[in-house]
Design a protein around this motif. Structure first.
Motif, PDB file in Angstrom:
ATOM      1  N   GLY A 128      37.300  41.322  54.090  1.00  0.00           N
ATOM      2  CA  GLY A 128      38.304  42.359  53.882  1.00  0.00           C
ATOM      3  C   GLY A 128      39.557  42.172  54.708  1.00  0.00           C
ATOM      4  O   GLY A 128      40.341  43.098  54.869  1.00  0.00           O
ATOM      5  N   GLU A 129      39.753  40.957  55.237  1.00  0.00           N
ATOM      6  CA  GLU A 129      40.916  40.665  56.065  1.00  0.00           C
ATOM      7  C   GLU A 129      41.962  39.921  55.247  1.00  0.00           C
ATOM      8  O   GLU A 129      41.698  39.461  54.137  1.00  0.00           O
ATOM      9  N   VAL A 130      43.153  39.797  55.798  1.00  0.00           N
ATOM     10  CA  VAL A 130      44.193  38.990  55.164  1.00  0.00           C
ATOM     11  C   VAL A 130      43.672  37.559  55.109  1.00  0.00           C
ATOM     12  O   VAL A 130      43.208  37.029  56.122  1.00  0.00           O
ATOM     13  N   PRO A 131      43.723  36.906  53.944  1.00  0.00           N
ATOM     14  CA  PRO A 131      43.128  35.568  53.807  1.00  0.00           C
ATOM     15  C   PRO A 131      43.978  34.462  54.419  1.00  0.00           C
ATOM     16  O   PRO A 131      44.778  33.824  53.751  1.00  0.00           O
ATOM     17  N   VAL A 132      43.791  34.255  55.711  1.00  0.00           N
ATOM     18  CA  VAL A 132      44.490  33.198  56.434  1.00  0.00           C
ATOM     19  C   VAL A 132      43.448  32.300  57.076  1.00  0.00           C
ATOM     20  O   VAL A 132      42.532  32.779  57.746  1.00  0.00           O
ATOM     21  N   GLY A 133      43.585  30.999  56.864  1.00  0.00           N
ATOM     22  CA  GLY A 133      42.713  30.022  57.502  1.00  0.00           C
ATOM     23  C   GLY A 133      43.566  28.977  58.190  1.00  0.00           C
ATOM     24  O   GLY A 133      44.681  28.698  57.757  1.00  0.00           O
TER      25      GLY A 133
END
Length: 66
Positions: free
Chosen positions: A19-24
């Motif tokens: 449920g977080e901002v999709p940043v990798g």
């Protein structure tokens, strides 16, 4: 697609699943080996990568504040 990019995408997908901002993010050494990886948490993924890789300690040794 290069392995580091695939790992960054996997980290982003895991963040999205939480449920977080999709940043990798990943950090690779001079030979292209992944030395740290992180997905978005309460801290930015890039900062987590730097901390996990130990680069922040090396940066201080060379006079760069991290």
């Amino acid at each position: 697609m290069p392995e580091p990019m695939l790992r960054a995408l996997a980290e982003a997908e895991a963040a999205a699943a939480r449920g977080e901002v999709p940043v990798g993010a990943v950090i690779v050494d001079g030979e292209g080996t992944i030395i740290a990886a992180a997905g978005n948490r309460t801290l930015a993924a890039r900062l987590l990568c730097i901390l996990r890789s130990g680069l922040h300690q090396k940066m201080r040794v060379h006079g760069i504040e991290a």
